[in-house]
Design a protein around this motif. Sequence first.
Motif, short mmCIF file in Angstrom:
data_model
loop_
_atom_site.label_atom_id
_atom_site.label_comp_id
_atom_site.label_asym_id
_atom_site.label_seq_id
_atom_site.Cartn_x
_atom_site.Cartn_y
_atom_site.Cartn_z
N ARG A 107 0.84 -0.92 0.07
CA ARG A 107 -0.07 0.19 -0.02
C ARG A 107 0.60 1.20 0.50
NH1 ARG A 107 -2.41 -3.69 -0.77
NH2 ARG A 107 -4.19 -4.62 0.56
N SER A 169 -3.15 7.39 4.60
CA SER A 169 -3.68 7.27 5.43
C SER A 169 -4.89 7.12 5.79
CB SER A 169 -3.61 9.03 5.84
OG SER A 169 -4.64 9.80 5.01
N ASP A 170 -5.33 7.22 6.53
CA ASP A 170 -7.15 6.55 6.99
C ASP A 170 -8.09 7.22 6.05
OD1 ASP A 170 -6.24 4.78 9.05
OD2 ASP A 170 -6.83 5.94 10.34
N GLU A 171 -8.00 8.56 6.00
CA GLU A 171 -9.23 9.45 5.18
C GLU A 171 -8.75 9.32 3.69
OE1 GLU A 171 -11.57 12.77 4.77
OE2 GLU A 171 -11.33 11.73 6.20
N ASN A 173 -7.76 6.84 2.87
CA ASN A 173 -7.92 5.07 2.29
C ASN A 173 -9.70 5.15 1.93
OD1 ASN A 173 -6.48 3.02 2.36
ND2 ASN A 173 -5.00 2.82 4.01
N LYS A 174 -10.60 6.02 3.12
CA LYS A 174 -11.62 5.72 3.19
C LYS A 174 -11.73 6.41 1.45
CE LYS A 174 -15.90 8.24 5.14
NZ LYS A 174 -15.84 10.07 5.62
N ARG A 177 -11.59 3.32 -1.15
CA ARG A 177 -12.26 2.88 -0.47
C ARG A 177 -13.57 3.28 -1.74
NH1 ARG A 177 -10.73 2.15 4.13
NH2 ARG A 177 -13.14 3.28 4.97
#
Length: 328
Positions: A107, A169-171, A173-174, A177
């Motif tokens: 990733r 980052s998580d944001e 990744n969101k 998706r």
Amino acid sequence: MIRLTYVVKDFEQMVEDWSKILKVKPDHHLLSLPASVGSGYLYANNINEAMSFLVMNVKFHDDVVLERKALNEIHLLLYFLHVNVADFYEIVSDVDKIKFGPNVKRRSIFLSSTNYPLEITYSKGTEVQLIGVYFKSSLVRKFFKKDIFHYLTEYSQVRLKDHDRKAISDEENKLLREIFETDLKDDFGKLVLHNRILLLVEKILNRFLVDEFPDSKTKGSKEEDLDGLKEVEFMLSEKELEKFPSIKGLSRVALMSGTKLKKRFKEVYGMKLYEFYNHNRLHKAKQWIESGETNIKEAAYRIGFANLSNFSKAFKKEFGFLPSQLKN
């Protein structure tokens, strides 16, 4: 083994070229892979003459080599990569090479440049989710100071040395998706995809510059600005939002002044607030009429038009033909 070559200037043209090699006809720059090569799709869109993007969501049924040819000009390429390696995954530039073994998950975010060749080999069974964004140098110069432009250019020349220096980052990744879950056979879905990619690019470039130039001031927005703009976009994208919200109300949602909101929204989404709202609702009405979900009058009413004549005029202005012609 299948080898596909390309030059990054225009991802739409690249998809067209690959479709000829694979002998598959694309549907408006959406290319579904033939079963002999893999499952999944590639979709490309040219935002303007200086910016283009590619979305790839595939699982390969054969070893595949993607060979990027070098250009004399230096333009920037930003890649977002999710790779689930089956047997191996290899990246080779003109000066270095990286290879990953079986059952590895990668990733990463990778900044590259068009002036050197790059060859990526995916083994049979490997799953790839990739977003590639091309920026012409003139566009980068327009939005960043001279020293930052030169730094970005120099950074892109390190080849594979820092290929995974930036984690996702998580944001981010969101957003990724949401991009890969978008229905690309739907006009509204393509618009959502376009907006998500612009947000993703602005978020990562903003984060990159904050990390590398903590004291710099660029034309990019702050992270909180992007979050506010996304909330406004969600509001204006509601399927049956019958009335355009007030600028005052949208400003409260975005946590910024009305003047700043109008300016920043146009910069990020390429449309004025009402233009974006009107574009979305008319495309949704068109989809309902085409699918038979509603008749013309019901579609007009659901998106806030009490007068059918006004709806027809707005529809023709958007699409170039009347809604009644859809039924014919």
